[in-house]
Write an enzyme that holds these catalytic residues in place. Sequence first.
Site, short mmCIF file in Angstrom:
data_model
loop_
_atom_site.label_atom_id
_atom_site.label_comp_id
_atom_site.label_asym_id
_atom_site.label_seq_id
_atom_site.Cartn_x
_atom_site.Cartn_y
_atom_site.Cartn_z
N TYR A 31 0.85 -1.14 -0.15
CA TYR A 31 -0.09 -0.11 0.17
C TYR A 31 0.78 1.33 0.14
O TYR A 31 1.82 1.33 0.79
CB TYR A 31 -0.82 0.10 1.10
CG TYR A 31 -1.75 1.16 1.42
CD1 TYR A 31 -2.86 1.33 0.58
CD2 TYR A 31 -1.58 2.28 2.35
CE1 TYR A 31 -3.82 2.47 0.73
CE2 TYR A 31 -2.52 3.14 2.52
CZ TYR A 31 -3.51 3.28 1.88
OH TYR A 31 -4.38 4.50 1.76
N ASP A 38 9.42 2.90 -0.58
CA ASP A 38 8.43 3.43 0.23
C ASP A 38 8.43 3.37 1.88
O ASP A 38 8.13 2.17 2.26
CB ASP A 38 7.08 3.02 -0.21
CG ASP A 38 5.93 3.96 0.55
OD1 ASP A 38 6.05 4.55 1.53
OD2 ASP A 38 4.81 3.65 0.46
N LYS A 60 4.79 9.58 8.66
CA LYS A 60 4.66 8.93 9.80
C LYS A 60 5.71 9.42 10.97
O LYS A 60 5.42 10.72 11.33
CB LYS A 60 4.37 7.42 9.80
CG LYS A 60 3.54 7.02 9.07
CD LYS A 60 2.98 5.61 9.22
CE LYS A 60 2.34 4.80 8.12
NZ LYS A 60 0.92 4.93 8.61
C1 LIG Z 1 3.85 2.31 3.14
C2 LIG Z 1 2.96 3.39 3.13
N1 LIG Z 1 2.95 4.16 2.15
C3 LIG Z 1 2.17 5.38 2.05
C4 LIG Z 1 1.19 5.38 3.20
C5 LIG Z 1 0.38 6.67 2.94
O1 LIG Z 1 0.45 7.67 4.02
P1 LIG Z 1 -0.64 8.56 4.37
O2 LIG Z 1 -1.73 7.66 5.07
O3 LIG Z 1 0.10 9.54 5.36
O4 LIG Z 1 -1.12 9.26 3.30
C6 LIG Z 1 1.12 4.79 3.96
C7 LIG Z 1 -0.07 4.62 5.12
O5 LIG Z 1 -0.91 4.85 4.97
C8 LIG Z 1 1.96 3.44 4.15
O6 LIG Z 1 1.93 2.43 5.15
N1 LIG Z 2 -2.10 0.81 6.85
C1 LIG Z 2 -2.49 2.06 6.78
C2 LIG Z 2 -1.23 3.14 7.05
O1 LIG Z 2 -0.45 2.96 7.54
C3 LIG Z 2 -3.44 2.30 7.91
C4 LIG Z 2 -3.74 3.81 8.11
C5 LIG Z 2 -5.17 4.19 7.45
O2 LIG Z 2 -5.38 3.98 6.39
O3 LIG Z 2 -6.00 5.00 7.94
#
Ligand SMILES: Cc1ncc(COP(=O)(O)O)c(C=O)c1O
Ligand SMILES: N[C@H](C=O)CCC(=O)O
Length: 440
Positions: free
Chosen positions: A153, A248, A276
Site C-alpha cells: 500500500y 516506500d 509518519k
Molecule cells: C507504506 C505506506 N506508504 C504510504 C502510506 C500513505 O500515507 P498517508 O496515510 O500518510 O497518506 C502509508 C500509510 O497510510 C503506508 O503505510
Molecule cells: N495501513 C494504513 C497506513 O499505515 C492504515 C492507516 C489508514 O489507512 O488509516
Amino acid sequence: MSQQTLTPALNLSTSDALFTRAKNHIPGGVNSPVRAFRAVGGHPVFMQSAQGAWLTDVDGNRYLDFINSWGPMILGHAPQIVLDAVQGAIGNSLSFGAPTRREVEMAELIKQMVPSIEKVRLVNSGTEATMSAIRVARGYTGRTKILKFEGCYHGHGDSFLIAAGSGALTLGTPDSPGVTPGVAQDTLTVPYNDLAAVEQAIAANDGQIAALILEPVVGNMGLVVPAEGYLQGLRELCTQHGIVLIFDEVMTGFRLARGGAQELYGITPDMTTLGKIIGGGMPVGAYGGRQDIMDQVAPAGKVYQAGTLSGNPIATAAGIAQLTYLQQHPELYDELNRITTRLADGTRQICAELGLNYTVNQVGSMFSVFFTDKPVVNLEDAKTSDTEAFGRYFQGMLHRGIYLAPAQYEALFVSTAITDELVDHYLTACREAMREAHSL
Ligand SMILES: Cc1ncc(COP(=O)(O)O)c(C=O)c1O
Ligand SMILES: N[C@H](C=O)CCC(=O)O
C-alpha cells in the site's frame, strides 16, 4: 477443552453514541476506512487522550496501544520533547506559506539519517510523497509505467489503488472503483518476494517502466519480510534496466533503524518516500533521493509539485524534535527490537501451546500475528488467514485493554513506552483472548 475465559465487559456507550452521530455526517462514520472496525465487528472506539503507552477513550477506558497512530508515535504518546517543540513553535504563527529555517534543518536532518537522500521535498502525507515520487520518476525517465507489488500500500493515489493492501484489501476493494482504466493500465503488479515475476514483467514491458516502488518490509498486508537477497535482486534489476527504485519507507523510515529499512538491509534505493515518524504525529510526508532525479522537481526542474501547507512550521518543529531524539539515541532501536521480540516470541509460544501454529512475523519494532499456519511471504499466503477468528481475537484483546490494529492485514507498531511489565500484561491478555477466540 480447558476452561473458557469470559470477555471482561467494556462500557463503550459514549463511543457508540458518537459513532451513530458520525455516520450521519461522515462516510462510514470515519475519516479513514480501517478505523471503522468493519473487519473485526463492533463499533470504533473514539479516543480522548493518550500518554506514553496508554490510550484513554471517551468513556474513560484505558488501552495499551500497539498501533501508535499507525506508526508515528515511536516514542509513545505526548513525549515532552515533542510537546515542548510544538508549544515553542505555535507562538510564531501556525503557517507562513513561505520558507522557514526549520525546513532547512529538517532537510539536513533527513539527509544525515538517510544518506541515499541527496535532496528532499516536504509534503503533507505519505500519499502525497508516493504520488509525487512516481511523477518525478516518470519525468526523469520519460517512461509511463510503474511496477508495484500485490498487497503493498502506497497511500490512496490512483496509480496505487491496484492490488493495494491495507484498508483497500481489508474492505475488498484492492482495485478501487473510480480509478480509470487509463491510469490502471500503467500500473503493473507482481507478487512480493518473487524476483522471477519482476524479471518477466520487465521483459514484457521493455523500456517502458519508469519506477519500481515497494515497501522494503511490507506492513500493509500484515508484516511481510523480504526474502534473503530479494531487495538486492531488485536493486540490480533496476540498475540494469534504468528503472528508478523507490523504497516506500513511510512506515519503516526511522523505525526499523535510524536510516530505515535501507540501512537495516544495506540497499541504496534511488528514491525514498517518508511520512509518519518524520511528523512526530503531525501531518507530514517527504520524498527524496539522488540529486539528478530530485533536480527534476520544480522550480529546479520541470516536474510540478507544490503544497500550500508543505513544510508547515508546527509539523517541522514536531518532526525535528522526534528525529533529533532518535538520531541521538541509537540504543533505543536495540531495546525496541528486544521488547518486540519478546512480544512476538511470546505470542508464537502461546499459539503453539494452544495448538494454533499461527505465523508471527517480526522485524524490529513491527510485528503481525497471521491466523494461518502457512509461512507468510506474500499476499496469497496472507489471505489464507482466518479473518473471522482474528476478529474475535481483536475484540477479546480490546475488552482486555489492548488496542491492536482492527484488521488482519495490518502491522502492529511498538513504542519505546512499552516496558517488560507491559509485555507481560499483553501476553496474559493474548493467552486469554486466543483461547476465547477459538473456544479452547
Ligand atoms: C507504506 C505506506 N506508504 C504510504 C502510506 C500513505 O500515507 P498517508 O496515510 O500518510 O497518506 C502509508 C500509510 O497510510 C503506508 O503505510
Ligand atoms: N495501513 C494504513 C497506513 O499505515 C492504515 C492507516 C489508514 O489507512 O488509516
